[in-house]
Design a protein around this motif. Structure first.
Motif, short mmCIF file in Angstrom:
data_model
loop_
_atom_site.label_atom_id
_atom_site.label_comp_id
_atom_site.label_asym_id
_atom_site.label_seq_id
_atom_site.Cartn_x
_atom_site.Cartn_y
_atom_site.Cartn_z
N CYS A 158 44.83 37.65 38.74
CA CYS A 158 44.35 38.80 39.44
C CYS A 158 45.28 39.73 39.88
O CYS A 158 45.12 40.90 39.79
CB CYS A 158 43.37 38.09 40.42
SG CYS A 158 41.90 37.51 40.18
N MET A 214 44.49 32.58 40.25
CA MET A 214 44.38 33.94 40.83
C MET A 214 45.59 34.76 40.75
O MET A 214 45.61 35.98 40.94
CB MET A 214 44.34 33.55 42.40
CG MET A 214 43.10 32.85 42.85
SD MET A 214 41.65 33.84 42.64
CE MET A 214 41.77 35.11 43.35
N PRO A 256 40.32 32.39 46.24
CA PRO A 256 41.38 33.44 46.60
C PRO A 256 41.72 32.87 47.96
O PRO A 256 42.80 33.71 48.52
CB PRO A 256 40.57 34.39 46.81
CG PRO A 256 39.06 34.03 47.32
CD PRO A 256 38.83 32.92 46.45
#
Length: 168
Positions: free
Chosen positions: A4, A1, A24
């Motif tokens: 991201c 993550m 997430p």
């Protein structure tokens, strides 16, 4: 993550992201019931704190989730190399993080790879990611189970990775 987050700052550095068994968020909240209850996480944290060895020897086979003694031993060894306080700190950082807010800000093509049965990240999380990412993404389900297919089904994972990365 963390990738991201990086794409929101420097998207030009990324052509395509691959997320393997990622989430997430691990703590359930209203509108997101894809993880653990606070009570379940508190039990995990207390177990790490009170009996780190017992927790590691119990967590490893549950995370691997297939009859693969070598993979279980390898993951146990990785866990046991950590100091208990470090393991607890990492567990809290991972399980209490919330990166749902970043999903719509990701604008780099994405492949989400998820096993068919993962006790840590439910299959539904992959579809949640797919719907909530701010970019074109694909979900690839691996016909295996467990949280670490790189340890238990690496050939299958390599096939999916080759296919995903050749899409570009």
């Amino acid at each position: 993550m963390i990738r991201c987050l990086a794409t929101t700052k420097k998207p030009e550095l990324f052509e395509h992201l691959v997320l393997l068994s990622g989430s997430p968020r691990y703590l359930n909240k209203e509108g997101y019931e894809e993880g653990f209850t606070r009570s379940e996480l508190n039990t995990i944290f207390e177990s790490i704190k009170q009996n780190f060895l017992g927790w590691a020897y119990n967590f490893a086979p549950n995370a691997i989730n297939v009859n693969n003694p070598a993979a279980i031993a390898e993951f146990e060894h990785s866990l046991l190399r950590m100091k208990p306080k470090v393991a607890l700190s990492i567990a809290k950082i991972v399980f209490l993080s919330d990166l749902i807010w970043v999903l719509p800000r990701v604008h780099v093509p994405f492949t989400i790879i998820q096993t068919k049965k993962d006790l840590i990240v439910l299959v539904s999380v992959a579809f949640y990611l797919n719907i909530n990412l701010g970019t074109l993404s694909k979900v690839k389900n691996l016909e295996t189970q467990g949280h670490f297919p790189q340890l238990t089904a690496y050939r299958l994972l390599l096939e999916v990775l080759k296919d995903s990365l050749s899409m570009n």
